[in-house]
Each structure stands twice: as structure tokens, then as C-alpha cells.
Design a protein around this motif. Sequence first.
Motif, PDB file in Angstrom:
ATOM      1  N   ASN A 152      64.067  34.395  47.146  1.00  0.00           N
ATOM      2  CA  ASN A 152      62.932  34.927  46.996  1.00  0.00           C
ATOM      3  C   ASN A 152      62.011  34.087  47.655  1.00  0.00           C
ATOM      4  OD1 ASN A 152      60.375  35.482  45.763  1.00  0.00           O
ATOM      5  ND2 ASN A 152      61.355  35.505  43.452  1.00  0.00           N
ATOM      6  N   ALA A 153      61.099  34.743  48.573  1.00  0.00           N
ATOM      7  CA  ALA A 153      60.411  33.884  49.426  1.00  0.00           C
ATOM      8  C   ALA A 153      59.399  33.062  48.470  1.00  0.00           C
ATOM      9  CB  ALA A 153      59.372  34.667  50.456  1.00  0.00           C
ATOM     10  N   ASN A 207      59.345  24.843  40.621  1.00  0.00           N
ATOM     11  CA  ASN A 207      60.736  25.864  39.630  1.00  0.00           C
ATOM     12  C   ASN A 207      59.614  26.120  39.280  1.00  0.00           C
ATOM     13  OD1 ASN A 207      62.891  24.041  40.240  1.00  0.00           O
ATOM     14  ND2 ASN A 207      61.833  22.523  40.314  1.00  0.00           N
ATOM     15  N   PHE A 208      59.452  27.725  39.304  1.00  0.00           N
ATOM     16  CA  PHE A 208      58.613  28.791  38.070  1.00  0.00           C
ATOM     17  C   PHE A 208      59.820  29.333  37.091  1.00  0.00           C
ATOM     18  CE2 PHE A 208      56.055  29.093  42.316  1.00  0.00           C
ATOM     19  CZ  PHE A 208      55.124  29.817  41.886  1.00  0.00           C
ATOM     20  N   LYS A 209      61.107  29.464  37.951  1.00  0.00           N
ATOM     21  CA  LYS A 209      61.706  29.189  36.710  1.00  0.00           C
ATOM     22  C   LYS A 209      63.313  28.522  36.235  1.00  0.00           C
ATOM     23  CE  LYS A 209      63.700  33.821  38.954  1.00  0.00           C
ATOM     24  NZ  LYS A 209      63.408  34.692  39.989  1.00  0.00           N
ATOM     25  N   THR A 248      54.328  35.422  36.110  1.00  0.00           N
ATOM     26  CA  THR A 248      53.528  35.426  36.841  1.00  0.00           C
ATOM     27  C   THR A 248      53.270  35.736  37.975  1.00  0.00           C
ATOM     28  OG1 THR A 248      53.166  33.418  37.710  1.00  0.00           O
ATOM     29  CG2 THR A 248      52.142  33.298  35.418  1.00  0.00           C
ATOM     30  N   GLY A 249      51.945  36.551  38.602  1.00  0.00           N
ATOM     31  CA  GLY A 249      52.140  36.911  39.812  1.00  0.00           C
ATOM     32  C   GLY A 249      51.992  35.650  41.276  1.00  0.00           C
ATOM     33  N   LEU A 250      52.205  34.660  40.720  1.00  0.00           N
ATOM     34  CA  LEU A 250      51.893  33.182  41.536  1.00  0.00           C
ATOM     35  C   LEU A 250      53.248  32.781  42.440  1.00  0.00           C
ATOM     36  CD1 LEU A 250      50.390  30.822  38.761  1.00  0.00           C
ATOM     37  CD2 LEU A 250      49.323  31.870  39.976  1.00  0.00           C
ATOM     38  N   SER A 251      53.375  31.738  43.084  1.00  0.00           N
ATOM     39  CA  SER A 251      54.076  32.255  44.701  1.00  0.00           C
ATOM     40  C   SER A 251      54.012  30.341  44.539  1.00  0.00           C
ATOM     41  CB  SER A 251      54.190  32.960  44.962  1.00  0.00           C
ATOM     42  OG  SER A 251      52.826  32.663  46.027  1.00  0.00           O
ATOM     43  N   ARG A 252      55.026  29.824  45.428  1.00  0.00           N
ATOM     44  CA  ARG A 252      54.549  28.818  46.497  1.00  0.00           C
ATOM     45  C   ARG A 252      53.109  28.957  47.024  1.00  0.00           C
ATOM     46  NH1 ARG A 252      56.583  26.169  50.480  1.00  0.00           N
ATOM     47  NH2 ARG A 252      57.954  24.419  49.706  1.00  0.00           N
ATOM     48  N   ASP A 253      53.278  29.820  47.454  1.00  0.00           N
ATOM     49  CA  ASP A 253      52.257  30.013  48.578  1.00  0.00           C
ATOM     50  C   ASP A 253      50.461  30.285  48.364  1.00  0.00           C
ATOM     51  OD1 ASP A 253      53.219  29.614  51.056  1.00  0.00           O
ATOM     52  OD2 ASP A 253      53.395  31.119  50.968  1.00  0.00           O
TER      53      ASP A 253
END
Lengths: 262, 385
Positions: free
Chosen positions: A86-87, A174-176, B41-46
Motif C-alpha cells: 500500500n503506497a 510503521n502505521f500498523k 488515520t488518513g496519514l501516509s508516508r508522504d
Amino acid sequence: MRGKRMDRRTFLKVAGACVLGLGVMPVTDVFGGNDLPKILRNPNALVGKKWAMVVDMKKCWDNGEEGCVDCIRACHRTHNVPNIGNAKEEIKWIWTASYENAFPDQKNEYMEESLKGKPFIVLCNHCANPPCVRVCPTKATFKREDGIVIMDYHRCIGCRYCMAACPYGARSFNFKDPRPFIAEVNPKFPTREKGVVEKCNFCAERLAEGLLPACVEACKHGALVFGDLEDPESNVRKILRSNYIIQRKPQLGTKPNIYYIV
Amino acid sequence: MLEMALKGSKRYWGWIISLLAVMGVGFSCYLLQLNKGLTITGLSRDVSWGLYIGQFTFLVGVAASAVTVVLPYYLHNVKTFGRITIFGEFLAVASVIMCLLFIFVDLGKPMRIFNILLYPTPNSIMFWDMIVLNGYLLLNMVIGWNVLEAERNSVPPPRWVRKLIYVSIPWAISIHTVTAFLYAGLPGRHYWLSAIMAARFLASAFASGPALLIILCFIMKRFTKFDAGREAIQKLAVIVTYATVISVFFVGLEFFTAFYSQVPAHGMHSLEYLFFGLDGHGRLVPLMWMFVILAAVALVLLINSKTREKESTLIVACVAVFVSMLIEKGLGLVVGGFVPNPFEIVTEYSPTLPEILITLGIWATGFLVLTIFYKIAVSVKEETG
């Protein structure tokens, strides 16, 4: 009066013992002390003063098969980098980005055809002046004496300030829980848990055993070269002396230690 | 004095219970986040900071704005503010508590938060932000409580409190300056890399904070016996007017530097993304234009003395100021720094439902703290007449 005399006597005793102690100190230094570090270093460990990497994109494109990702695969396998699929939450230590994306300030409309859209190997730049280290509120990210910018995953509080500070997008969060996404766990390197940031560590754990970084070892064509910038005779210095090289975003003053030959 | 918060009308308790309900929903969503991680959450790497940190940034401004009533009262002897300084201070307390909660819920490893104290890192602005925020919270709690207690006993506040009040004035400026420095010193984040960042933060703070205070004064006038007085509110309205003008002017300055220089790296891409859309992405465009429209409406209503002096239009203007600054500081500024990313790729961000519910839960917590403190302050004022 009596009490006072006793005080003086005690004082003299203590003073005498102290002077004697001072006299003995150098002797204990000779017999009792040593310069050995508390933890013995592996005698084969690679030591350097300022580690750097040269990425020879010419060798990579000319010799490697189209879409070769040996270096990426080796790194991610060695370091238990999960494949999140998942990008947005992707974890990556070394990956590819097109020339225009990796060097956004060094592109132009009529650019050399051979560079247009070409994939470049990108990773943490192990900057000499790293903004991520400057902003980290817990010293979880720090720069070692040999120039490696490294992380203590156990100290990271997951504030992601380093991600905001890094101008190279080299940090992943590491979001998850990453563990279910590791295909095959390498027991020699720790896995991470949710809530911490991670990034390329220049294979500090392999250098300590006298091994070159996994990506360097995995590249069959010698496109990745690792060495000590402070040693004028090192392989990286030899290459830098005789080639035109570019760095990512040098104008930001971070002094990246990854050099590219194009 | 705390017991005063325990006596109240049915409406008071109804309000408290509804706040507790929103807090409960927020808290259960937070438990979900603790369990699943920030992946909910809607957060991401970017876009690694979003609604939480945006709200924190905005609320630091609301907290800092207490100085707009404290400074005129204590340094320039503007007596009309005497009745409302306490409300400014308690508003600061509630806002700082919300700020700290927003930072807390944004952490990936909240159980390690004390690492900031265990390994103090003076080179990190976040370390200084922790110092100034907690210091400001403590200052305002001690000052507010002591001043109110003195008022209840009909004696002047102790001398040392006055000294603390003088300390709290530059301290208020420091909390927003340091928060601006969190952003302003980062290489590669062009939208934030601006020397007027701290000035922009202070200007918007002195607009949104007093605007909220005016609204709160009207609410108190409507539901309690306390009336801040027309003069105090009109003086605050003038402060809101100037601060909004300066705030909008500063945003204009950023536009000029970016677009006249035509240097993409100087925030041009971020501004394009926020206000016009970039590479076909423009999720925030409607919101940012809402900011523009609300700010314009507020300016018209505030600069025109007729509408500023009229209660109903002043309320509309204050709501417009507050909401416009909430959009600009509480979301646009943070997201604009991350878009486009270091590879000049646009990754969009929008908060998810649990993220919004956690945010609402924290707002409810802030309002609960605010309600309790205001209830006590109003009761004291009713008691002493």
C-alpha cells in the motif's frame, strides 16, 4: 574545646588519607586501568571515519537486466522490511525513483534522452549535516562517529518530526504492525513494531562483522560502491576523483553522502 | 472553589453530559487507534502530519491570545478588560490542554512519551515546545486560580501573582513563536521555510483567540448573569480587526514571494496545490477558498465600524474569523508543507472518520475544561456582584 580538637584530628586524618589516595591514583591507573572498550569489537569489523556510497547508474543500466532490483531485495530481506502493499503506508529502505523525481532541481525540458524517466537507486543519504538528527526530540535518531545516521527503534516515540525534516523522503513509519507483512524473517536482525519510524542504517550491523552493506554485496555489476571518504586511497575517493558526480538536493546544505555517476 | 462547578441548572448538566458523550466516543476511537496504530488515520508516508498536528498548531494560537486581554489590562491599565482577563486565562488553560492531547494522540508510541524528559534534547524544537507549552499551562492555571480566589475574597491578588502575570506576557508570545519554529526551520519543506512564519502565527492567533473570546462572552451573556460589557467586547473587536488584517496581509506576502519570484521551490507548488490544485489533485481547494471567502466576509464586517459595533454582525464576523483561521492553520498549513512531497509527487490527505471523532473528542475535552473553569469564574462574579 575538646570537640573542636577532635574535629581537627579527624580533619587531619581525612586529609592525610586523601593525599595518600592522590599519590596512589597514578599507580592504579597503570595496573588497574586499560584502554579496552567495555564491549570487544569484532577484529574483522570494517572501520571508517566517514562512510559514503557511490551509485554508478551507468553500470546499473548498462549491465543490469531491465528492472533489476537485486540490491533492494537483498536489503529488504536482510532487514526484515515488511511488504505492506500500500503506497501510503509503504516501508522502504532503498528503492527506485525516476531522475526527475530524485533530482527535481536538476531537470530540464530538453534533458539528455538517456536520463529521462530513468530509475535511480535512492536511499538515506546519511547526511553530514542531517536535519532528522537535529529535530529528533529523544535522540532516537543520531549520527555515529563514522557518519552513519542511525536509529534506536526502542527510543522512538513515533512523533514523525524526522519525516517532516528529511528532504529526501528516506524515512518510513510503521502505521500498523509490520510483522505479518514480512515474508521470511531474518532472525539475525530485529523486526519493528507499530508506531516507530525506520530507515536505511548503512548496514551498521554487517560492517561490525566485517561485511559490506547487503545492497553493495548483492549488486553483481559493482554499481554500488561503499567506502571511507576520509581515506584518500579508498575506492570511493578514487571514483569521485575521476568522475563527474551529482548529489541529491545539495543546495539544502545537508551534505549528502550518497554520490551518483550518471 | 471547585464545588461551584457541581451546582448548576439542568441545561448546564445537559451540556456537560453531551460533552462527556462526545469524549467517550473519541476515547473509544483512540483505543482503536492504540490497537491498530495510526493506520486508522488518513496519514501516509508522504503526509505524515495531518488533522491532529494542525489542530494543535491552531490551538496554540488560541492559547497565546490570552495575552490580548492580559497585556492591555496589566501593562496599559485598560480597566475594561479587568472583568474578562480571567476568561482569557482560562481559555488559554483549556487550549493548552487540548494542544497537549493533540500531540499525545499523534504519537506512534505514546507510552514512550517520557523519553522526551528522559533524554532532553535542546537541539530539537519539540523539546522547547514541550517546555513552553507546559510552562504556559502552569502559569495560567496558577494565575487564573489565584486571581479568582482573591476576587472572591474581595482582596487584591498576592504580589507574586502579579510578577507571574508579567512573565506570562512574553511567555504567550514564546509558545506561538516556538510552535512556528517547529515548521520554519526545515530544509526541503519550502512552504514552511519562511521567515515570517512566527509573525504569521502570532497574527492569526491574535485574530482567532479574541474572536472566540467574544463569542464566549456573548454565550455567557445569554446563559448566565455575567456580562463582559459592551466596551470590553468592542475593544476586543478592534484587536480582532487589526489582527485579521495583518494575518491576511501576511498570507498575501507569501503569495507575492512565491509567485513573483516564480521560484517553484519557494512554496509555489504548495500554494498552487492548496488554492488551485496541482497535477489534477485539489482536495483542499474548496476548503482554502472557503478560508478566503470567510476572511473576506470577516474583514468587510470588521473594518466597517457600523457592522463591527452591531452585536449580530460582530458575532458573524467573529465566527468567520475563527473558522477561516481554523481552516488555514488547522489543516492547510500543515498539509501544504507536505504536498508535493520531496519527490514532487502529490499524495493527498483527508482525515478518516475515527481521526475526526478523536479530534472532536479532544475538542469536547477542551470545552469541558473551559465550561468548568468558566462556571466557577461566573459563579464567583455572580457572588461578588
